[in-house]
Design a protein around this motif. Structure first.
Motif, short mmCIF file in Angstrom:
data_model
loop_
_atom_site.label_atom_id
_atom_site.label_comp_id
_atom_site.label_asym_id
_atom_site.label_seq_id
_atom_site.Cartn_x
_atom_site.Cartn_y
_atom_site.Cartn_z
N ALA A 36 0.64 -1.15 -0.31
CA ALA A 36 -0.03 0.50 -0.07
C ALA A 36 0.76 1.89 -0.25
O ALA A 36 0.52 2.24 -0.73
CB ALA A 36 -0.84 0.25 1.28
N ALA A 37 1.23 1.38 0.70
CA ALA A 37 3.15 2.24 0.59
C ALA A 37 3.82 2.44 -0.62
O ALA A 37 3.91 4.19 -0.89
CB ALA A 37 4.59 2.62 1.80
N ALA A 38 3.38 1.53 -1.42
CA ALA A 38 4.64 1.78 -2.45
C ALA A 38 3.72 2.17 -3.66
O ALA A 38 4.36 2.72 -5.33
CB ALA A 38 5.11 0.49 -2.51
N LYS A 39 2.30 1.69 -3.91
CA LYS A 39 1.50 1.76 -4.50
C LYS A 39 1.57 1.16 -6.37
O LYS A 39 2.12 2.13 -7.13
CB LYS A 39 1.03 3.43 -4.58
N PRO A 40 1.98 0.03 -6.11
CA PRO A 40 2.90 -0.28 -7.05
C PRO A 40 1.64 -0.30 -8.77
O PRO A 40 0.81 -0.76 -7.72
CB PRO A 40 3.41 -2.27 -6.75
N VAL A 41 2.06 -0.51 -9.52
CA VAL A 41 1.67 -0.41 -10.87
C VAL A 41 1.50 -1.72 -11.35
O VAL A 41 0.90 -2.58 -12.06
CB VAL A 41 1.04 1.00 -11.77
N SER A 42 2.60 -2.06 -11.34
CA SER A 42 3.51 -3.57 -12.31
C SER A 42 3.84 -4.92 -11.26
O SER A 42 5.05 -4.76 -10.94
CB SER A 42 4.55 -3.34 -13.00
N THR A 54 -1.63 -13.25 -3.46
CA THR A 54 -1.62 -12.83 -4.96
C THR A 54 -3.05 -11.73 -4.53
O THR A 54 -3.24 -10.68 -5.37
CB THR A 54 -2.15 -13.52 -6.38
N LEU A 55 -4.01 -12.26 -3.81
CA LEU A 55 -5.13 -11.85 -3.45
C LEU A 55 -5.25 -10.19 -3.27
O LEU A 55 -5.71 -9.56 -2.57
CB LEU A 55 -6.33 -12.40 -2.88
N LEU A 56 -4.77 -10.89 -1.86
CA LEU A 56 -3.74 -9.46 -0.82
C LEU A 56 -3.14 -8.38 -1.25
O LEU A 56 -3.33 -7.61 -1.50
CB LEU A 56 -3.17 -9.93 0.36
N LEU A 57 -2.24 -8.59 -2.24
CA LEU A 57 -1.42 -7.91 -3.05
C LEU A 57 -2.60 -7.08 -3.94
O LEU A 57 -2.18 -5.79 -4.65
CB LEU A 57 -0.42 -8.90 -4.47
N THR A 58 -3.33 -7.50 -4.77
CA THR A 58 -4.78 -6.73 -5.40
C THR A 58 -5.20 -5.55 -4.69
O THR A 58 -5.34 -4.49 -4.88
CB THR A 58 -5.83 -7.48 -6.35
#
Ligand SMILES: C[S@@+](CC[C@H](N)C(=O)[O-])C[C@H]1O[C@@H](n2cnc3c(N)ncnc32)[C@H](O)[C@@H]1O
Length: 203
Positions: A36-42, A54-58
């Motif tokens: 959440a802090a990094a707000k990655p898009v990829s 995977t679901l936690l990451l989404t």
């Protein structure tokens, strides 16, 4: 409780019954906080299992985020696909079946977050194989890096784990000493290393 929370609980039950190793609750919370802090898009995930992390990451990534996830066990990948479809997240996830060691060199694209959670003896090999795909500022999260505490003190470790322990130490040694990374090792769960990639300029 929302739908996603219910699916996560169903996944935890499935993992318990079928003895599928998934990230601990504590580890999952840290994974989501860092994401959440990094707000990655990829995002690149190595070790999908049934898609729990995977679901936690989404849920924690940027709203337009995408995940590429690799798993060598085709049956687990199928189950992951079903759970992610139930959660309405399948469109954000690309699943690749195969041995990560072979899949990674052929992978195209760049990543701003990599979650390493497959064969513990191969973490450093995975990292070397994704180095040229890391965006500056990328975050690399590796789970189980303290492996039941034996990476810090292996005096009571069974012989059969000696190689894994040695290789996890080599991974931690690399990400803590190489100037391209700033790493914090959290003692959460089975140990989680969070490394921020400073970019090639710092070599
Ligand atoms: C600890 S589980 C992953 C758990 C998942 N990340 C989670 O927390 O929900 C590790 C997974 O990595 C897979 N795996 C092990 N070695 C692999 C390899 N060389 N290539 C791809 N997947 C591998 C295993 O089949 C297993 O499902």
């Amino acid at each position: 409780m929302d739908k996603q929370q219910q699916i996560l609980i169903t996944m935890q039950d499935y993992a318990n019954i079928h003895k599928v190793p998934i990230i601990s609750r504590e580890g999952g919370r840290l994974l989501q906080e860092v994401t959440a802090a990094a707000k990655p898009v990829s995002i690149l995930e190595i070790g999908t299992a049934i898609g729990y992390s995977t679901l936690l990451l989404t849920a924690a990534m940027a709203p337009n985020g995408k995940i590429t996830t690799i798993e060598q066990d085709g049956a687990r990948l199928e189950i992951a696909s079903n759970f992610l479809a139930q959660a309405g997240k399948l469109e954000q996830v690309t699943m690749i079946a195969g041995d990560a060691g072979e899949v990674l060199p052929a992978l195209t694209g760049s990543f701003d977050l990599v979650f390493i959670d497959a064969a513990k003896g191969q973490y450093l090999d995975y990292l070397h194989k994704v180095m040229d795909k890391l965006l500056p500022g990328a975050v690399i999260i590796a789970d189980n890096v303290l492996f039941r505490g034996w990476v810090l003190d292996d005096s009571n470790a069974p012989r059969r784990f000696r190689t894994i322990i040695k290789r996890l130490k080599a991974y931690l040694d690399f990400v803590t000493k190489d100037k391209r990374f700033k790493t914090v090792v959290h003692h959460t769960g089975d140990g989680m290393a969070v490394s921020h990639y400073q970019g090639r300029a710092n070599i």
